[in-house]
Scaffold this active site. Structure first.
Site, PDB file in Angstrom:
ATOM      1  N   GLU A 159      33.910  40.613  50.899  1.00  0.00           N
ATOM      2  CA  GLU A 159      35.284  41.051  50.609  1.00  0.00           C
ATOM      3  C   GLU A 159      35.468  42.458  51.141  1.00  0.00           C
ATOM      4  O   GLU A 159      34.654  43.346  50.865  1.00  0.00           O
ATOM      5  CB  GLU A 159      35.564  41.078  49.097  1.00  0.00           C
ATOM      6  CG  GLU A 159      35.920  39.753  48.499  1.00  0.00           C
ATOM      7  CD  GLU A 159      36.349  39.867  47.038  1.00  0.00           C
ATOM      8  OE1 GLU A 159      37.022  40.852  46.676  1.00  0.00           O
ATOM      9  OE2 GLU A 159      35.992  38.953  46.274  1.00  0.00           O
TER      10      GLU A 159
HETATM   11  C1  BG6 Z   1      37.645  41.958  43.955  1.00  0.00           C
HETATM   12  C2  BG6 Z   1      37.749  40.550  43.453  1.00  0.00           C
HETATM   13  O1  BG6 Z   1      37.461  42.761  42.841  1.00  0.00           O
HETATM   14  O2  BG6 Z   1      38.730  42.580  44.523  1.00  0.00           O
HETATM   15  C3  BG6 Z   1      38.966  39.792  43.945  1.00  0.00           C
HETATM   16  O3  BG6 Z   1      36.592  39.811  43.697  1.00  0.00           O
HETATM   17  C4  BG6 Z   1      40.155  40.746  44.000  1.00  0.00           C
HETATM   18  O4  BG6 Z   1      39.164  38.692  43.100  1.00  0.00           O
HETATM   19  C5  BG6 Z   1      39.859  41.849  44.986  1.00  0.00           C
HETATM   20  O5  BG6 Z   1      41.360  40.134  44.294  1.00  0.00           O
HETATM   21  C6  BG6 Z   1      40.991  42.843  45.212  1.00  0.00           C
HETATM   22  O6  BG6 Z   1      41.449  43.339  44.001  1.00  0.00           O
HETATM   23  P1  BG6 Z   1      42.987  43.253  43.593  1.00  0.00           P
HETATM   24  O7  BG6 Z   1      43.030  43.724  42.225  1.00  0.00           O
HETATM   25  O8  BG6 Z   1      43.694  44.138  44.550  1.00  0.00           O
HETATM   26  O9  BG6 Z   1      43.370  41.836  43.753  1.00  0.00           O
END
Ligand code: BG6
Length: 492
Positions: free
Chosen positions: A388
């Site tokens: 991510e």
């Molecule tokens: C990570 C998670 O913390 O960040 C995701 O695994 C999440 O599920 C992503 O969507 C981004 O965070 P946010 O709060 O901007 O959606």
């Protein structure tokens, strides 16, 4: 030094079921912990709607497991006048063919998605899985195979069937380990020959979203007891997966947005070392197969005497040793700072004056990604996987729905360049990169739709209104070019 990446590098995107899939009451899916969470915003935190034992309906004031004054026998409920974003999300459930085609159009060769536990075992305790649920993911996999995109499956992304959360208090109970292993075994038996890379948990170091929708706090002993039970569940699953699928590779995913000392004052540097250990506690235990020597110190920051207070089975030590991870997966979005005197595990951290910020206050720090990749590999000599990374921004479509997201291109250009330098210059072995999130979806922290990450715009507002039409943004074509040159075009 060139930014071109090794030929087998995996390029793709990542999503989570309750933020993306929708279809919450279709195909036999059972209710999941996030289904009771309302939408929110930075000013108005998401909350869970709960029915108290005396019949009153209340809204615990914050998300995840942080609601005080809520008795154990309160029950989550859905209310007519509230909006629960996970129910529809952006409806991948009915758009998966279109969405996967869009991913293929960018040249993805990997797609990370999570399976909704309650789609396979609606309440978690059944002996037989829900066939319709398995069929949905069969269809998703077939669609991916059509385009030669390999799956990276997250077995559990911050959620569980709400029944397990209510009856057993989620991960606080060892019983849940068995339900999880049964669920994972079902996935292996069903999809095992179609998937090589697996993640046992998402952002395990956040220990979030597993309690009865806001009833219990994941703090102190309960946080670390839950973490221990998840370590054991993961290790058992990894050992089982290796046995059933000798070709398989396992990781768990950690939130590793990093933290710097706020100043070079030795006290701040020392505090920051301990702050970083709050996360290393999770990486070290699962990556090396045993608790680190500083474990008691971490627990003491949280009012727990030490590991001796955590309920363990005599066999756990061996289980952890045998079920070590094959690779270290992580999310990286930003960096923070810490200083002596700050509260422990100051997740949001203090802002870094050298960094620009997103509208949600996240400090933009591409070099921090290279730093983090090096830190992980120095520590645990196993391949890493960036599963991510991305930028939540307010996109403004023109009257045709087209978004010129130069800010996102700039973010990705800098982060991908930093990643390429870590791989090519620092020689950090990295399996791949899955950007969060290829298609706009619901924000985890705020439940908003307007915090958009995608290469593809989805016509939907914060309350779920809109046509759900998918429209590629400017970054879509840019990313396609980066992937087709295997990163070389990052130099252009
Ligand atoms: C990570 C998670 O913390 O960040 C995701 O695994 C999440 O599920 C992503 O969507 C981004 O965070 P946010 O709060 O901007 O959606």
């Amino acid at each position: 030094m060139t930014k071109e990446l090794p030929t087998n590098f995996l390029w793709g995107g990542a999503t989570a079921d309750f933020q993306y899939e929708g279809g919450y009451d279709e195909g036999g899916r059972g209710p999941s912990t996030h289904d009771y969470e309302t939408n929110g915003s930075p000013e108005h935190p998401r909350h869970h709607t709960m029915k108290m034992p005396d019949g009153r309906i209340i809204n615990p004031k914050s998300s995840f497991l942080d609601a005080e004054d809520v008795p154990e026998d309160a029950k989550p409920v859905w209310l007519e006048d509230h909006y629960y974003p996970s129910h529809q999300a952006v409806d991948f459930y009915h758009h998966y063919k279109e969405d996967i085609k869009l991913m293929a159009g960018m040249g993805f060769n990997v797609y990370r998605f999570s399976i909704a536990w309650s789609r396979i075992f609606p309440n978690g305790e059944e002996t037989e899985p829900n066939k319709e649920g398995l069929k949905f993911y069969d269809n998703v996999l077939s669609e991916l195979e059509k385009y030669h995109i390999q799956p990276l499956i997250t077995i559990c992304h911050d959620e569980m069937p709400v029944h397990l959360a209510l009856k057993y208090d989620g991960w606080n109970s060892r019983k849940v380990i068995d339900f999880y292993v049964k669920y994972a075994k079902t996935l292996f038996e069903h999809f095992g020959n179609r998937c090589k890379y697996w993640l046992t948990f998402n952002e395990i170091n956040a220990v979030r979203g597993f309690g009865p929708s806001g009833v219990h706090k994941a703090t102190g002993l309960s946080r670390y007891q839950a973490a221990h039970n998840m370590f054991v569940a993961s290790a058992k699953t990894v050992s089982l997966g290796h046995k059933l699928m000798p070709h398989s590779q396992f990781g768990t995913m950690y939130a590793l947005s990093t933290c710097y000392p706020a100043t070079c004052k030795p006290e701040d540097v020392f505090h920051n070392q301990a702050e970083l250990r709050e996360n290393w506690y999770f990486v070290d235990t699962m990556g090396r197969g045993y608790y680190p020597r500083y474990a008691d110190e971490i627990l003491q920051h949280h009012g727990v005497k030490g590991l001796s207070e955590i309920k363990m089975d005599p066999s756990d030590k061996q289980t952890l040793k045998e079920g070590q991870l094959d690779f270290i997966a992580f999310s990286y979005y930003r960096s923070n700072t810490s200083k002596a005197g700050d509260a422990w595990f100051n997740v949001g951290g203090s802002a870094n004056p050298y960094l620009e910020k997103t509208p949600w206050g996240w400090g933009l720090d591409p070099l921090g990604l290279r730093y983090t990749m090096n830190m992980i590999y120095d520590r645990i000599q196993k391949p890493i996987f960036i599963v991510e990374n991305g930028m939540g921004a307010i996109d403004k479509p023109d009257d045709k729905g087209y978004v010129k997201d130069d800010y996102r291109i700039d973010y990705l250009q800098k982060h991908l360049s930093a990643m390429a330098d870590a791989i090519n210059i620092d020689k950090v072995p990295c399996i791949g990169y899955t950007m969060w999130a290829p298609i706009d979806l619901i924000s985890l922290s705020t439940g908003e739709m307007k915090k958009r990450y995608g290469f593809v715009y989805v016509d939907m507002d914060d309350l779920g209104h809109g046509s759900l039409k998918r429209i590629p943004k400017k970054s879509y074509g840019w990313m396609k070019h980066i992937i087709e040159t295997n990163g070389k075009a990052l130099d252009e």
